[in-house]
Write a protein that holds these residues in place. Structure first.
Motif, PDB file in Angstrom:
ATOM      1  N   LEU A 615       0.943  -1.197   0.057  1.00  0.00           N
ATOM      2  CA  LEU A 615      -0.009   0.085   0.142  1.00  0.00           C
ATOM      3  C   LEU A 615       0.886   1.256  -0.055  1.00  0.00           C
ATOM      4  N   LEU A 616       0.607   2.184  -0.929  1.00  0.00           N
ATOM      5  CA  LEU A 616       1.250   3.557  -0.991  1.00  0.00           C
ATOM      6  C   LEU A 616       0.335   4.630  -0.863  1.00  0.00           C
ATOM      7  N   SER A 617       0.492   5.208   0.269  1.00  0.00           N
ATOM      8  CA  SER A 617      -0.296   6.407   0.609  1.00  0.00           C
ATOM      9  C   SER A 617       0.365   7.645   0.319  1.00  0.00           C
ATOM     10  N   ILE A 618      -0.476   8.250  -0.492  1.00  0.00           N
ATOM     11  CA  ILE A 618      -0.052   9.903  -0.590  1.00  0.00           C
ATOM     12  C   ILE A 618      -0.722  10.748  -0.086  1.00  0.00           C
ATOM     13  N   THR A 619      -0.250  11.230   1.216  1.00  0.00           N
ATOM     14  CA  THR A 619      -1.084  12.313   2.039  1.00  0.00           C
ATOM     15  C   THR A 619      -0.391  13.536   1.396  1.00  0.00           C
ATOM     16  N   THR A 620      -1.253  14.702   1.929  1.00  0.00           N
ATOM     17  CA  THR A 620      -1.006  16.024   1.666  1.00  0.00           C
ATOM     18  C   THR A 620       0.619  16.531   1.934  1.00  0.00           C
ATOM     19  N   ASN A 621       0.997  16.081   2.901  1.00  0.00           N
ATOM     20  CA  ASN A 621       2.370  16.222   3.379  1.00  0.00           C
ATOM     21  C   ASN A 621       3.523  15.594   2.515  1.00  0.00           C
ATOM     22  N   ILE A 622       2.972  14.276   2.128  1.00  0.00           N
ATOM     23  CA  ILE A 622       3.875  13.491   1.083  1.00  0.00           C
ATOM     24  C   ILE A 622       3.768  14.335  -0.294  1.00  0.00           C
ATOM     25  N   ALA A 623       2.723  14.622  -0.709  1.00  0.00           N
ATOM     26  CA  ALA A 623       2.458  15.154  -1.922  1.00  0.00           C
ATOM     27  C   ALA A 623       3.183  16.719  -2.146  1.00  0.00           C
ATOM     28  N   ALA A 624       3.530  17.427  -0.955  1.00  0.00           N
ATOM     29  CA  ALA A 624       4.100  18.372  -0.850  1.00  0.00           C
ATOM     30  C   ALA A 624       5.716  18.135  -0.920  1.00  0.00           C
TER      31      ALA A 624
END
Length: 747
Positions: A615-624
């Motif tokens: 599972l690879l989660s893209i959160t807002t912080n990761i996107a930044a």
């Protein structure tokens, strides 16, 4: 429900009737099959117990309900486990019998049987019920036999042995004895020889002479004879033949009361016993229910139709939907029919059919149309088309119309062989929720157990557990564990992944508790198994929480587990160690480098040389972090527009997934599925995201066909408390061989 009970005279069928009453049903008739030659005690039958049949005629008077009887004219002709209508088979006699009961008592909707462990018998009862539109009730199914025997005795079932055929059971000593008297001896034989204490292995058969259901009279056996069927010195077989008996009254006769005038008339008939005649070959002709609509007449040449698929040596996925059809759709039935017909055509191209399908994700736009979805579904996927078992299934409501994907969206997982092992129990029982329809509780294929979506249903009543989302989740996990046990595995040790679908109706305040329960349940289960002496290698599964508009039965949660069921001990497998056999540098890394912070967005469950679930989660912080180099501001926590930076995020997903896959000695040819969960609130269209993943993969030089299935959801995360990730990639890969070979990235 009004129930007709199949009775053989044994303790199990009587106790099954008592359980029916316990769960609020009403026994309105009895049904019995007896030898055509009434002088014969026992038939050579795989299906029916007939010893003591001479006394069954008294059950109608003892209980005050009508008894329907039929002579067994057929023989055992269809010996395969999964039954199909076979002229001349003894099972067709049951069909004729129950069909007549239904004709004379139209209010009957269910059939009770005493099946405990025999799949052979259960599947045949379920087959007959399916053909007649009746519900199978098997409340003793999968219950612990030692506990069952104790319960029967405690509930005052007075049953005697009328046949013995096991080591330690002597016809001269043990025939004619009550089960309460034999209980200690039966438990001792279980310890010594492993016998079934309820006689499910044919060790003994019983005849019930009295029980709480016998409100009018009890049966008193006056005379009997013992016949030695086999004088074997180790396990002699003996039969008790009742020669003379009488009824001992308990008071004034009591008959069933109700609003059914037909039933009242039948009960007033002398003896309340009805002999059912008729020829099986005539009665069973053309009785299998026709599918809801003809699939041949459905057109599937639609320019809105979109289909994608993976290509793998032994399994592949197909995903099909209707693009831009939110305004032009004629309804769910048409959309789903077009999609299923097209998938059927795609399967046919490769010489496959629905029988090769392991699992189906059925996504619909409105759960209020669940009945229509099922009706359309059964026009395509039937037991007749799936002789080795119908596929398992989960059904979820998704915001499809908001994403311009029509009213239906279907994913299927296909195998190029038919080596699957399917669990499909349609009977309502205390074991686990039944599957009343053409889908299975679970499908095992090549060491992977694909479990159907499990709701928090109380098995015997098929109603949702009271107490809200947490109670439903706990029950759903218990149901999943019951299914897992049938495959000799457990959620506590064998789970590869969990997907927990949460309805939008779940209060926000309860979402953290859902995550806590999901974490604690396997741990508590593991502790109980350790106390019981069980020690197994434990997997650490991935867990994903998906927020959706609605679920079947308006439930709060639905759980979809995937488990690993090894054909051999994991620790004994030969696997490659040391340096990765894949190339160390991807042809295209887009300037990304491996960093510790990337581990925070990865969950994985890896079984060396076997399975890789990520599972690879893209959160807002990761996107930044991903797009930080393209920001004009130094504020790295500012979230850029997702549509503008979609390509950059996609490149990162492919890069990091490739790194994880390669680190664990897998490659992209091993991938069975790549699913992207996309919240509709981002304003991105699934088609655009799917095309972006395809284009980015093309940049790597990877030309093999790979399905990237984009699933529109309300929210998604590896944390139930938030479910506000920008997107989550779910990758599942499996290697066909244990010993690894050289595999380069994207080659």
């Amino acid at each position: 429900m009004k129930v007709v009970a199949l009775v053989s005279g044994g303790k199990d069928s009587c106790y099954a009737m008592m359980k029916c009453i316990q769960y609020g049903h009403e026994i309105v008739a009895l049904a019995n099959l007896m030898p055509a030659d009434i002088t014969v005690d026992e038939l050579d039958s795989y299906m029916y117990q007939t010893v003591g049949h001479q006394i069954i005629v008294s059950y109608a008077e003892c209980m005050g309900v009508p008894l329907f009887r039929r002579q067994i004219k057929g023989t055992t002709r269809h010996q395969e486990l999964n039954y199909k209508m076979t002229h001349g088979d003894e099972v067709e006699d049951m069909f004729v019998l129950l069909k007549e009961v239904k004709r004379q008592i139209p209010s009957v909707t269910a059939v009770s049987s005493g099946a405990i462990a025999s799949d052979y018998q259960r599947l045949r009862v379920e087959s007959i019920c399916s053909r007649l539109g009746l519900v199978s009730l098997a409340y003793l199914w999968k219950q612990d036999q030692s506990l069952l025997l104790d319960e029967m005795i405690a509930n005052e079932i007075a049953a005697i042995t009328v046949k013995v055929a096991a080591m330690g059971l002597d016809p001269g000593k043990h025939l004619g004895k009550e089960i309460s008297f034999l209980k200690p001896h039966l438990h001792k034989l279980k310890e010594l020889y492993g016998i079934n204490v309820c006689g499910e292995g044919g060790e003994y058969e019983t005849l019930t002479l009295d029980c709480p259901l016998f409100t009018n009279a009890r049966i008193v056996l006056d005379e009997s004879q013992i016949f030695l069927d086999s004088p074997d010195s180790i396990a002699p077989v003996g039969i008790l033949h009742p020669s003379k008996y009488h009824l001992e009254r308990k008071g004034e006769p009591v008959f069933m009361h109700g609003s059914d005038k037909t039933l009242e008339f039948l009960q007033k008939e002398v003896g309340s016993v009805f002999e059912v005649q008729g020829d099986c070959s005539e009665e069973s002709e053309n009785t299998c229910q026709a599918v809801a609509c003809s699939t041949d007449s459905i057109a599937h040449s639609d320019n809105r139709l979109c289909i994608s698929r993976t290509r793998k040596e032994n399994t592949f996925s197909i995903s099909c939907w209707l693009q831009d059809s939110s305004k032009t759709s004629a309804g769910l039935k048409e959309d789903l029919s077009i999609i299923l017909k097209h998938i059927e055509s795609e399967l046919a191209v490769y010489g496959f059919g629905w029988g090769h399908v392991l699992y189906i994700h059925l996504y619909i736009a409105d759960m209020n149309e669940f009945a229509i979805a099922n009706e359309t579904y059964v026009a395509f996927i039937t037991q007749e088309k799936c002789p080795f078992g119908v596929p398992s299934r989960s059904t979820i409501e998704l915001p499809l119309l908001h994403a311009d994907l029509g009213r239906a969206y279907v994913e299927v997982l296909v195998a190029n062989d038919r080596s699957k092992n399917v669990l499909h129990v349609q009977s309502i029982s205390s074991w686990a929720p039944s599957c009343i329809g053409p889908y299975s509780q679970a499908t095992l294929h090549k060491e992977i157990l694909y479990m159907a979506g499990q709701l928090g249903l109380d098995p015997p009543t098929m109603t949702l557990s009271c107490g809200g989302a947490i109670a439903e989740l706990e029950q759903a996990l218990k149901n999943s564990e019951a299914v897992a046990k049938c495959f000799k595995c457990s959620l506590s040790t064998s789970a590869i992944s969990f997907i927990v679908y949460c309805s939008s109706h779940v209060p926000t305040s309860e979402r953290q508790a859902i995550e806590d329960k999901q974490k604690s349940f396997p741990r508590e289960l593991r502790l109980s198994q350790i106390d019981g002496g069980s020690k197994c290698k434990v997997l650490e599964p991935t867990v994903l929480y998906v927020l959706v508009p609605d679920l079947p039965k308006r439930s709060f949660v639905e759980v979809k587990p995937t488990l690993f069921v090894p054909e051999e001990d994991i620790e004994s497998q030969e696997v490659a160690d040391g340096k990765s056999l894949s190339s160390s540098i991807a042809p295209k890394s887009w300037g990304f480098e491996r960093a510790d912070w990337q581990n925070t967005c990865i969950q994985k469950c890896v079984i060396s040389g076997k399975i890789c679930a990520v599972l690879l989660s893209i959160t807002t912080n990761i996107a930044a972090k991903i797009v930080s180099k393209t920001l004009e501001t130094n504020d790295r926590h500012q979230v850029p527009p997702m549509n503008f930076h979609l390509k950059r995020v996609t490149q990162f997903c492919i890069y990091l997934l490739d790194e994880v896959v390669a680190e664990n000695n897998f490659c992209w040819q091993d991938i069975m599925s790549l699913r992207v969960y996309l919240p509709t609130g981002l304003g991105l269209k699934p088609e655009a995201v799917s095309l972006m993943f395809k284009d980015v993969l093309a940049e790597t030089g990877y030309t093999a066909e790979l399905l990237c299935n984009v699933v529109p959801v309300l929210g998604v995360s590896t944390s139930a408390a938030a479910m506000d990730d920008l997107l989550v990639c779910e990758l599942f890969a499996r290697q066909s061989k244990t010993l690894l070979q050289f595999k380069g990235k994207f080659n």
